[in-house]
Design an enzyme around this catalytic site. Structure first.
Site, mmCIF file in Angstrom:
data_model
loop_
_atom_site.group_PDB
_atom_site.id
_atom_site.type_symbol
_atom_site.label_atom_id
_atom_site.label_comp_id
_atom_site.label_asym_id
_atom_site.label_seq_id
_atom_site.Cartn_x
_atom_site.Cartn_y
_atom_site.Cartn_z
ATOM 1 N N TRP A 322 0.722 -1.512 0.045
ATOM 2 C CA TRP A 322 -0.032 -0.069 -0.215
ATOM 3 C C TRP A 322 0.762 1.454 -0.230
ATOM 4 C CZ3 TRP A 322 -0.270 3.785 3.791
ATOM 5 C CH2 TRP A 322 -1.617 5.009 3.226
ATOM 6 N N HIS A 323 1.866 1.261 0.435
ATOM 7 C CA HIS A 323 3.222 2.071 0.308
ATOM 8 C C HIS A 323 3.487 2.983 -0.309
ATOM 9 C CE1 HIS A 323 2.386 1.978 5.294
ATOM 10 N NE2 HIS A 323 3.156 3.318 5.077
ATOM 11 N N GLY A 324 3.860 1.525 -1.539
ATOM 12 C CA GLY A 324 4.319 1.881 -2.519
ATOM 13 C C GLY A 324 4.951 0.389 -3.588
#
Length: 457
Positions: A322-324
């Site tokens: 989700w972060h990257g």
């Protein structure tokens, strides 16, 4: 627009407060609609092309909620959640998936290179939280204006915090300036805004000069010395904290100016004495989302140890993704999942963990895994790790002063929310914060104006 920009601080925010106050006094029934309009202007300032995407996202998910309340088909909300995730995947992960397919021999697909709409991860998760609770019978239906404000409220639309509908919807029904503590809320909101700006401008941004050149050199395939590696790694550890917690403080302060209390997102995370404790203190609203909407759904701790460990690993791996859109983020999340699993095994075995040793081990784990979070590739991360181990020479010129100051504030100091709420209402304090705000503005005018790190997520 950026919270740390003149156009926001000196133009948009004063105008928004004036329009909101006017609506509150003259036409209270227009207040929420005014906030929705202001939020769309704020969102569109960066790139107006994505306002229709945000608007369509709000309209379609609201329509699904109304349809479900009329005829609760069991497939409707899972389909809506899948479509939300599909849109997120198209914009955020299509290049990543293309790169993975290109690893197959003989395949050479071109990267689409789509521009990532700001805040898409955050407003997608807001939709998912509401729709999931609606299907579970925990959430009621809401009108379009109120639902649109929940999704698009400008203090939190771009980078959180992740706000549950139950934490904010009831506040939209209040008359914020008729509350007996209205003046106190406004004062503390201005203080939080100022403190958040100061954290970003005076503590977070200066560390970028310690961090960026080293990681850029690693990405270019250059050797990184031990001094450079530790400077960049420790610098990023505190840069990301002050950048993101500073943004959160500003978001909470701005929301208070409009009569809304948002949930806190940080609680001195670098004091954590275990990895579990760290995730209870770092990006707290995301941690709660991952726990309640993924970890428990995967089985949590209710189906035995093996399921619990697998659920932790899967939850944190997805949290990393989700972060990257990159394998380094996946590896970062997986390592945290494995670390949390190791903590479960340690506690189950009944082994002791002295507080100081727990803090040292947790801090070392978090600091070392930040390298994967910041590096643009595994090769760049490996170059940093080689430097940390001294395999490329000791180097010289370790820049420690800004890192030491940031570490002292991050570890010893209270959260901005706690500090602001402990301060008594005094005129001299208002003057002091006013002067600090002016100094921050002067600093913003002199230096490069860095974007917030979490805008890319």
């Amino acid at each position: 627009m950026l919270f740390n920009s003149f156009v926001f601080l000196l133009a948009f925010l004063p105008t928004a407060l004036a329009l909101h106050a006017l609506a509150e006094r003259v036409r209270p029934d227009w207040r929420l609609a005014v906030l929705v309009g202001l939020s769309l202007v704020f969102y569109g300032w960066w790139d107006p092309r994505f306002v229709p995407l945000l608007g369509a996202s709000v309209l379609l998910n609201w329509w699904v909620s109304r349809l479900y309340l009329r005829a609760p088909a069991p497939w409707l909300i899972p389909l809506a959640i899948a479509l939300n995730l599909a849109v997120l995947a198209l914009f955020k992960y299509l290049d990543f998936l293309t790169d993975l397919v290109d690893l197959i021999p003989g395949v050479d697909l071109a990267r689409p290179g789509w521009v990532l709409p700001l805040g898409i991860s955050f407003f997608t998760f807001h939709h998912i939280m509401y729709l999931t609770d609606l299907r579970a019978g925990r959430a009621p239906g809401f009108g379009l204006t109120k639902y649109a404000l929940y999704i698009a409220f400008f203090p939190q639309v771009l980078a959180g915090p992740l706000v549950r509908w139950s934490e904010i919807m009831h506040q939209f029904d209040e008359r914020p300036y008729d509350r007996p503590d209205a003046a106190e809320r406004i004062g503390r909101g201005l203080m939080l805004l100022t403190v958040g700006l100061a954290k970003k401008v005076f503590l977070g941004d200066p560390l970028a000069a310690y961090v960026n050149p080293v990681f850029q050199a690693a990405a270019a395939g250059k050797a990184v010395t031990m001094a450079e590696a530790w400077q960049a790694t420790l610098g990023f550890t505190f840069q990301i904290y002050f950048d993101f917690s500073g943004y959160t403080d500003m978001a909470l302060g701005i929301a208070l100016l409009f009569g809304v209390v948002l949930p806190q997102n940080f609680d001195v995370p670098y004091r954590a004495t275990s990895l579990q404790d760290f995730w209870r203190r770092w990006h707290m609203t995301l941690s709660r989302f991952l726990r309640d909407y993924l970890y428990i759904g995967f089985g949590g701790n209710r189906r035995g140890l093996a399921v619990q460990l697998a659920a932790l690993l899967a939850t944190m791996t997805l949290g990393g993704l989700w972060h990257g859109a990159g394998l380094t983020f996946v590896a970062w999340g997986a390592l945290h999942g494995a670390g949390l699993g190791a903590g479960v095994l340690w506690r189950r075995a009944g082994f002791p963990m002295p507080v100081v040793l727990g803090w040292v081990l947790t801090s070392l784990f978090v600091v070392l895994t930040w390298v994967l979070f910041r590096a643009t590739s595994f090769e760049a991360a490996l170059a940093i790790y080689k430097g940390l181990l001294g395999l490329t020479g000791p180097g010289s010129g370790f820049k420690w002063r800004a890192i030491a100051a940031a570490a002292a504030v991050a570890i010893l100091g209270p959260t901005a929310w706690a500090a602001v709420h402990r301060l008594p209402p005094r005129r001299w304090l208002a003057v002091l914060f006013g002067l600090l705000f002016v100094v921050v503005l002067l600093k913003i005018g002199d230096d490069a104006n860095y974007e917030f790190i979490y805008f890319q997520f």
